[in-house]
Design a protein around this motif. Structure first.
Motif, PDB file in Angstrom:
ATOM      1  N   LEU A 114       0.853  -1.180   0.000  1.00 43.50           N
ATOM      2  CA  LEU A 114       0.000   0.000   0.000  1.00 43.50           C
ATOM      3  C   LEU A 114       0.892   1.234   0.000  1.00 43.50           C
ATOM      4  CD1 LEU A 114      -2.782   1.322   0.225  1.00 43.50           C
ATOM      5  CD2 LEU A 114      -2.553   1.177   2.695  1.00 43.50           C
ATOM      6  N   ASN A 115       0.795   2.024  -1.051  1.00 42.06           N
ATOM      7  CA  ASN A 115       1.569   3.257  -1.148  1.00 42.06           C
ATOM      8  C   ASN A 115       0.663   4.445  -0.880  1.00 42.06           C
ATOM      9  OD1 ASN A 115       4.011   2.028  -1.935  1.00 42.06           O
ATOM     10  ND2 ASN A 115       3.218   1.812  -4.001  1.00 42.06           N
ATOM     11  N   VAL A 116       1.121   5.335  -0.023  1.00 44.54           N
ATOM     12  CA  VAL A 116       0.397   6.561   0.277  1.00 44.54           C
ATOM     13  C   VAL A 116       1.359   7.719   0.063  1.00 44.54           C
ATOM     14  CG1 VAL A 116      -0.803   7.890   2.038  1.00 44.54           C
ATOM     15  CG2 VAL A 116      -1.067   5.413   1.981  1.00 44.54           C
ATOM     16  N   THR A 117       0.939   8.708  -0.729  1.00 40.24           N
ATOM     17  CA  THR A 117       1.745   9.912  -0.907  1.00 40.24           C
ATOM     18  C   THR A 117       0.897  11.119  -0.536  1.00 40.24           C
ATOM     19  OG1 THR A 117       1.143  10.082  -3.236  1.00 40.24           O
ATOM     20  CG2 THR A 117       3.194   8.947  -2.735  1.00 40.24           C
ATOM     21  N   ILE A 118       1.553  12.113   0.030  1.00 42.14           N
ATOM     22  CA  ILE A 118       0.875  13.332   0.462  1.00 42.14           C
ATOM     23  C   ILE A 118       1.642  14.522  -0.106  1.00 42.14           C
ATOM     24  CG2 ILE A 118       0.107  14.702   2.420  1.00 42.14           C
ATOM     25  CD1 ILE A 118       0.094  12.046   4.028  1.00 42.14           C
ATOM     26  N   HIS A 119       0.909  15.415  -0.773  1.00 35.06           N
ATOM     27  CA  HIS A 119       1.504  16.604  -1.380  1.00 35.06           C
ATOM     28  C   HIS A 119       0.751  17.838  -0.894  1.00 35.06           C
ATOM     29  CE1 HIS A 119       3.528  14.014  -4.326  1.00 35.06           C
ATOM     30  NE2 HIS A 119       2.374  13.381  -4.409  1.00 35.06           N
ATOM     31  N   SER A 120       1.477  18.893  -0.630  1.00 31.73           N
ATOM     32  CA  SER A 120       0.840  20.171  -0.311  1.00 31.73           C
ATOM     33  C   SER A 120       0.230  20.758  -1.570  1.00 31.73           C
ATOM     34  CB  SER A 120       1.869  21.146   0.247  1.00 31.73           C
ATOM     35  OG  SER A 120       2.392  20.673   1.455  1.00 31.73           O
ATOM     36  N   MET A 121      -0.895  21.443  -1.422  1.00 26.93           N
ATOM     37  CA  MET A 121      -1.506  22.153  -2.543  1.00 26.93           C
ATOM     38  C   MET A 121      -0.813  23.507  -2.664  1.00 26.93           C
ATOM     39  SD  MET A 121      -5.585  21.594  -2.327  1.00 26.93           S
ATOM     40  CE  MET A 121      -6.332  19.984  -2.424  1.00 26.93           C
ATOM     41  N   ALA A 122      -0.367  23.829  -3.863  1.00 25.40           N
ATOM     42  CA  ALA A 122       0.336  25.093  -4.098  1.00 25.40           C
ATOM     43  C   ALA A 122      -0.537  26.282  -3.699  1.00 25.40           C
ATOM     44  CB  ALA A 122       0.736  25.201  -5.567  1.00 25.40           C
ATOM     45  N   GLY A 123       0.039  27.195  -2.978  1.00 21.79           N
ATOM     46  CA  GLY A 123      -0.666  28.412  -2.593  1.00 21.79           C
ATOM     47  C   GLY A 123      -1.625  28.258  -1.429  1.00 21.79           C
ATOM     48  N   GLU A 124      -1.689  27.087  -0.842  1.00 27.49           N
ATOM     49  CA  GLU A 124      -2.591  26.844   0.281  1.00 27.49           C
ATOM     50  C   GLU A 124      -1.789  26.659   1.562  1.00 27.49           C
ATOM     51  OE1 GLU A 124      -5.878  26.941   0.317  1.00 27.49           O
ATOM     52  OE2 GLU A 124      -6.029  27.284  -1.829  1.00 27.49           O
ATOM     53  N   ARG A 125      -2.344  27.091   2.646  1.00 28.75           N
ATOM     54  CA  ARG A 125      -1.641  27.009   3.931  1.00 28.75           C
ATOM     55  C   ARG A 125      -1.615  25.591   4.487  1.00 28.75           C
ATOM     56  NH1 ARG A 125      -2.816  30.915   9.081  1.00 28.75           N
ATOM     57  NH2 ARG A 125      -1.054  30.204  10.324  1.00 28.75           N
ATOM     58  N   TYR A 126      -2.766  24.915   4.517  1.00 31.29           N
ATOM     59  CA  TYR A 126      -2.854  23.584   5.114  1.00 31.29           C
ATOM     60  C   TYR A 126      -3.340  22.498   4.161  1.00 31.29           C
ATOM     61  CZ  TYR A 126      -2.484  26.035   9.577  1.00 31.29           C
ATOM     62  OH  TYR A 126      -2.055  26.812  10.615  1.00 31.29           O
ATOM     63  N   ALA A 127      -3.874  22.856   3.011  1.00 33.18           N
ATOM     64  CA  ALA A 127      -4.490  21.883   2.110  1.00 33.18           C
ATOM     65  C   ALA A 127      -3.461  20.903   1.563  1.00 33.18           C
ATOM     66  CB  ALA A 127      -5.193  22.600   0.960  1.00 33.18           C
ATOM     67  N   GLN A 128      -3.872  19.642   1.488  1.00 30.57           N
ATOM     68  CA  GLN A 128      -3.004  18.582   0.991  1.00 30.57           C
ATOM     69  C   GLN A 128      -3.798  17.638   0.101  1.00 30.57           C
ATOM     70  OE1 GLN A 128      -1.836  16.916   4.742  1.00 30.57           O
ATOM     71  NE2 GLN A 128       0.014  18.148   4.809  1.00 30.57           N
ATOM     72  N   VAL A 129      -3.086  17.007  -0.824  1.00 25.47           N
ATOM     73  CA  VAL A 129      -3.658  15.955  -1.662  1.00 25.47           C
ATOM     74  C   VAL A 129      -3.066  14.636  -1.179  1.00 25.47           C
ATOM     75  CG1 VAL A 129      -3.819  15.007  -3.983  1.00 25.47           C
ATOM     76  CG2 VAL A 129      -3.909  17.478  -3.637  1.00 25.47           C
ATOM     77  N   ILE A 130      -3.930  13.679  -0.881  1.00 29.90           N
ATOM     78  CA  ILE A 130      -3.508  12.360  -0.415  1.00 29.90           C
ATOM     79  C   ILE A 130      -3.840  11.356  -1.502  1.00 29.90           C
ATOM     80  CG2 ILE A 130      -3.820  10.605   1.365  1.00 29.90           C
ATOM     81  CD1 ILE A 130      -4.981  12.966   3.109  1.00 29.90           C
ATOM     82  N   GLU A 131      -2.843  10.610  -1.945  1.00 29.17           N
ATOM     83  CA  GLU A 131      -3.047   9.585  -2.966  1.00 29.17           C
ATOM     84  C   GLU A 131      -2.714   8.231  -2.366  1.00 29.17           C
ATOM     85  OE1 GLU A 131      -1.940  12.205  -6.886  1.00 29.17           O
ATOM     86  OE2 GLU A 131      -0.341  11.053  -5.914  1.00 29.17           O
ATOM     87  N   THR A 132      -3.655   7.322  -2.479  1.00 28.36           N
ATOM     88  CA  THR A 132      -3.456   5.961  -2.007  1.00 28.36           C
ATOM     89  C   THR A 132      -4.034   5.011  -3.042  1.00 28.36           C
ATOM     90  OG1 THR A 132      -3.938   4.375  -0.245  1.00 28.36           O
ATOM     91  CG2 THR A 132      -5.513   6.154  -0.532  1.00 28.36           C
ATOM     92  N   GLY A 133      -3.157   4.252  -3.663  1.00 24.35           N
ATOM     93  CA  GLY A 133      -3.607   3.385  -4.747  1.00 24.35           C
ATOM     94  C   GLY A 133      -4.205   4.207  -5.865  1.00 24.35           C
ATOM     95  N   ARG A 134      -5.419   3.882  -6.257  1.00 23.27           N
ATOM     96  CA  ARG A 134      -6.088   4.624  -7.333  1.00 23.27           C
ATOM     97  C   ARG A 134      -7.027   5.705  -6.804  1.00 23.27           C
ATOM     98  NH1 ARG A 134     -11.286   1.970  -8.610  1.00 23.27           N
ATOM     99  NH2 ARG A 134     -11.521   0.329  -7.086  1.00 23.27           N
TER     100      ARG A 134
END
Length: 53
Positions: free
Chosen positions: A3-23
């Motif tokens: 199980l791969n999980v990646t977390i990226h900050s959203m550009a220009g946002e203070r706390y927002a993040q994109v979480i990707e896990t599988g599909r």
């Protein structure tokens, strides 16, 4: 099965993040009350959902 999980900050946002896990892709953020943009559930909501599942 790995199980791969990646977390990226959203550009220009203070706390927002994109979480990707599988599909699946999720958005996380803090509410406006706590300085976020409210683009998705906050960390405690995700934690409670994980415990409930």
């Amino acid at each position: 099965m790995a199980l791969n999980v990646t977390i990226h900050s959203m550009a220009g946002e203070r706390y927002a993040q994109v979480i990707e896990t599988g599909r699946h892709t999720l958005a996380a953020d803090r509410s406006k009350k706590f300085g976020g943009s409210d683009r998705g559930p906050g960390p405690y909501s995700f934690l409670l959902a994980a415990l409930g599942s």
